[in-house]
Scaffold this motif. Structure first.
Motif, PDB file in Angstrom:
ATOM      1  N   MET A 156      56.076  55.439  63.239  1.00  0.00           N
ATOM      2  CA  MET A 156      57.314  56.170  63.534  1.00  0.00           C
ATOM      3  C   MET A 156      58.144  56.288  62.260  1.00  0.00           C
ATOM      4  O   MET A 156      57.616  56.441  61.179  1.00  0.00           O
ATOM      5  N   SER A 157      59.408  56.171  62.373  1.00  0.00           N
ATOM      6  CA  SER A 157      60.340  56.211  61.253  1.00  0.00           C
ATOM      7  C   SER A 157      60.639  57.632  60.808  1.00  0.00           C
ATOM      8  O   SER A 157      61.059  58.441  61.621  1.00  0.00           O
ATOM      9  N   LYS A 158      60.419  58.000  59.557  1.00  0.00           N
ATOM     10  CA  LYS A 158      60.905  59.184  58.861  1.00  0.00           C
ATOM     11  C   LYS A 158      62.367  59.036  58.455  1.00  0.00           C
ATOM     12  O   LYS A 158      62.923  59.922  57.796  1.00  0.00           O
ATOM     13  N   SER A 159      63.026  57.938  58.838  1.00  0.00           N
ATOM     14  CA  SER A 159      64.436  57.770  58.529  1.00  0.00           C
ATOM     15  C   SER A 159      64.759  56.313  58.226  1.00  0.00           C
ATOM     16  O   SER A 159      64.055  55.399  58.666  1.00  0.00           O
ATOM     17  N   ILE A 160      65.841  56.108  57.470  1.00  0.00           N
ATOM     18  CA  ILE A 160      66.345  54.766  57.178  1.00  0.00           C
ATOM     19  C   ILE A 160      67.867  54.803  57.189  1.00  0.00           C
ATOM     20  O   ILE A 160      68.477  55.823  56.873  1.00  0.00           O
ATOM     21  N   ILE A 188      60.220  61.186  71.446  1.00  0.00           N
ATOM     22  CA  ILE A 188      61.667  61.069  71.612  1.00  0.00           C
ATOM     23  C   ILE A 188      61.954  60.241  72.864  1.00  0.00           C
ATOM     24  O   ILE A 188      61.599  60.654  73.973  1.00  0.00           O
ATOM     25  N   PRO A 189      62.581  59.064  72.714  1.00  0.00           N
ATOM     26  CA  PRO A 189      62.865  58.216  73.884  1.00  0.00           C
ATOM     27  C   PRO A 189      63.751  58.931  74.898  1.00  0.00           C
ATOM     28  O   PRO A 189      64.487  59.870  74.555  1.00  0.00           O
ATOM     29  N   ALA A 190      63.695  58.459  76.122  1.00  0.00           N
ATOM     30  CA  ALA A 190      64.432  59.118  77.201  1.00  0.00           C
ATOM     31  C   ALA A 190      65.932  59.147  76.924  1.00  0.00           C
ATOM     32  O   ALA A 190      66.605  60.148  77.214  1.00  0.00           O
ATOM     33  N   ASN A 191      66.484  58.055  76.347  1.00  0.00           N
ATOM     34  CA  ASN A 191      67.935  58.049  76.114  1.00  0.00           C
ATOM     35  C   ASN A 191      68.339  59.027  75.010  1.00  0.00           C
ATOM     36  O   ASN A 191      69.409  59.644  75.080  1.00  0.00           O
ATOM     37  N   VAL A 192      67.485  59.211  74.002  1.00  0.00           N
ATOM     38  CA  VAL A 192      67.771  60.184  72.946  1.00  0.00           C
ATOM     39  C   VAL A 192      67.658  61.603  73.500  1.00  0.00           C
ATOM     40  O   VAL A 192      68.476  62.472  73.191  1.00  0.00           O
ATOM     41  N   SER A 193      66.669  61.835  74.342  1.00  0.00           N
ATOM     42  CA  SER A 193      66.518  63.145  74.981  1.00  0.00           C
ATOM     43  C   SER A 193      67.720  63.455  75.861  1.00  0.00           C
ATOM     44  O   SER A 193      68.235  64.581  75.865  1.00  0.00           O
ATOM     45  N   ILE A 229      88.800  57.016  57.512  1.00  0.00           N
ATOM     46  CA  ILE A 229      87.595  57.222  58.309  1.00  0.00           C
ATOM     47  C   ILE A 229      86.497  56.304  57.806  1.00  0.00           C
ATOM     48  O   ILE A 229      86.152  56.327  56.620  1.00  0.00           O
ATOM     49  N   ARG A 230      85.943  55.496  58.693  1.00  0.00           N
ATOM     50  CA  ARG A 230      84.805  54.642  58.355  1.00  0.00           C
ATOM     51  C   ARG A 230      83.623  55.033  59.231  1.00  0.00           C
ATOM     52  O   ARG A 230      83.770  55.260  60.431  1.00  0.00           O
ATOM     53  N   SER A 231      82.459  55.080  58.607  1.00  0.00           N
ATOM     54  CA  SER A 231      81.257  55.510  59.321  1.00  0.00           C
ATOM     55  C   SER A 231      80.048  54.891  58.639  1.00  0.00           C
ATOM     56  O   SER A 231      80.190  54.090  57.714  1.00  0.00           O
ATOM     57  N   HIS A 232      78.859  55.262  59.093  1.00  0.00           N
ATOM     58  CA  HIS A 232      77.652  54.897  58.346  1.00  0.00           C
ATOM     59  C   HIS A 232      76.713  56.097  58.316  1.00  0.00           C
ATOM     60  O   HIS A 232      76.797  57.003  59.151  1.00  0.00           O
ATOM     61  N   ILE A 233      75.835  56.087  57.311  1.00  0.00           N
ATOM     62  CA  ILE A 233      74.999  57.254  57.039  1.00  0.00           C
ATOM     63  C   ILE A 233      73.538  56.849  56.972  1.00  0.00           C
ATOM     64  O   ILE A 233      73.199  55.774  56.464  1.00  0.00           O
ATOM     65  N   SER A 234      72.687  57.699  57.526  1.00  0.00           N
ATOM     66  CA  SER A 234      71.236  57.489  57.521  1.00  0.00           C
ATOM     67  C   SER A 234      70.554  58.695  56.910  1.00  0.00           C
ATOM     68  O   SER A 234      71.049  59.825  57.009  1.00  0.00           O
ATOM     69  N   LEU A 235      69.410  58.452  56.305  1.00  0.00           N
ATOM     70  CA  LEU A 235      68.636  59.487  55.627  1.00  0.00           C
ATOM     71  C   LEU A 235      67.329  59.710  56.362  1.00  0.00           C
ATOM     72  O   LEU A 235      66.654  58.754  56.748  1.00  0.00           O
ATOM     73  N   VAL A 251      64.893  59.384  65.055  1.00  0.00           N
ATOM     74  CA  VAL A 251      64.688  58.563  66.249  1.00  0.00           C
ATOM     75  C   VAL A 251      64.929  57.082  65.969  1.00  0.00           C
ATOM     76  O   VAL A 251      65.607  56.396  66.742  1.00  0.00           O
ATOM     77  N   ASP A 252      64.387  56.570  64.872  1.00  0.00           N
ATOM     78  CA  ASP A 252      64.506  55.139  64.601  1.00  0.00           C
ATOM     79  C   ASP A 252      65.945  54.681  64.404  1.00  0.00           C
ATOM     80  O   ASP A 252      66.291  53.555  64.754  1.00  0.00           O
ATOM     81  N   VAL A 253      66.807  55.524  63.815  1.00  0.00           N
ATOM     82  CA  VAL A 253      68.154  55.091  63.514  1.00  0.00           C
ATOM     83  C   VAL A 253      69.145  55.431  64.615  1.00  0.00           C
ATOM     84  O   VAL A 253      70.269  54.912  64.625  1.00  0.00           O
ATOM     85  N   ILE A 254      68.739  56.300  65.561  1.00  0.00           N
ATOM     86  CA  ILE A 254      69.690  56.713  66.604  1.00  0.00           C
ATOM     87  C   ILE A 254      69.392  56.106  67.963  1.00  0.00           C
ATOM     88  O   ILE A 254      70.255  56.031  68.828  1.00  0.00           O
ATOM     89  N   ARG A 255      68.181  55.614  68.160  1.00  0.00           N
ATOM     90  CA  ARG A 255      67.755  55.196  69.498  1.00  0.00           C
ATOM     91  C   ARG A 255      68.616  54.073  70.082  1.00  0.00           C
ATOM     92  O   ARG A 255      68.802  53.999  71.288  1.00  0.00           O
TER      93      ARG A 255
END
Length: 252
Positions: A1-5, A222-227, A148-154, A245-249
């Motif tokens: 999986m992955s494609k993101s960090i 794509i997991p059910a909750n992400v869908s 504004i505070r947030s975090h970022i994924s690639l 998917v990996d960073v949002i699930r």
């Protein structure tokens, strides 16, 4: 999986750094800068996901409004209060400086979610992504309450020559906050002696500068909750979120 960090935290700030009643008070303008180098042997296409707490859920301090505490865009809680700037060489073609806004894509019970545009990088190229307060809106400096505070994924969303097996795609990353300090009562000063700057390096989520992002030749399931998140927010197609998917699930 992955494609993101996950990459790092992000802060955008336009606020006094001391109580306005004291004589040395200054206004700080704080922005986020991320450098990325493509170390793979071919072209990659990159995109970022930004996640910010919902002020309407967390609550605001007295005198603040929701626009002080989250990214607003031309289409979401307008007017826009930030810029996204992408630059490789400042030249034509896909080295050109690109100035845009984050794209608001939806909300969960806790957070707002945003995407950048997708950007193409040849092998060996180094680029910079910046998320900055939008000072084209003079009210941001005249009423300095932005925080504004947030975090970022690639994510890597495409490859110039996609491999047919799972492949580690290496990238170099470095992130920092850059603060510019201006007089509180005269933020539009043209006197350079009254302006100072401070840069602070940020820790990366991986703990290291060189990172390998796993590319899979087949789409991530794509997991059910992400869908469900995509459907409830009208994200069409839901596969827009597939690289993340990996960073949002765990966030939706």
């Amino acid at each position: 999986m992955s494609k993101s960090i996950r990459v790092s935290t992000v802060e955008n700030l336009v606020k006094p750094i001391a109580d306005p009643s004291v004589p040395f008070v200054r206004t700080v303008i704080d922005g986020y800068f991320l450098n990325i180098t493509n170390l793979w042997s071919n072209t990659i296409v990159v995109r970022w996901l930004v996640v910010c707490a919902r002020p309407d859920v967390a609550g605001q301090a007295p005198g603040e409004v929701i626009n002080d505490r989250t990214y607003t865009t031309s289409a979401f809680l307008a007017p826009a209060n930030h810029n996204v700037i992408w630059d490789i060489t400042g030249g034509p073609s896909f080295g050109q400086t690109d100035v845009s806004e984050l794209q608001y894509i939806g909300r969960s019970e806790c957070n707002y979610f945003y995407l950048t545009r997708a950007y193409k990088m040849c092998r060996g190229w180094t680029a910079q992504l910046a998320v900055l307060p939008f000072l084209g809106n003079p009210n941001i400096l005249l009423n300095p309450k932005l925080e504004i505070r947030s975090h970022i994924s690639l994510a890597i969303t495409d490859l110039g020559a996609p491999p047919t097996v799972n492949t580690q795609i290496p990238v170099l990353l470095s992130a920092e906050q850059r603060g510019t300090f201006v007089p509180y009562n005269n933020p539009f000063t043209t006197n350079v002696a009254e302006v100072s700057q401070l840069n602070t390096s940020l820790s990366l989520g991986s703990g290291q500068a060189e990172n390998n992002i796993l590319w899979t030749p087949t789409p991530n399931p794509i997991p059910a909750n992400v869908s469900a998140f995509a459907t409830s927010n009208g994200i069409v197609p839901p596969s827009t979120l597939e690289p993340f998917v990996d960073v949002i699930r765990n966030l939706v």
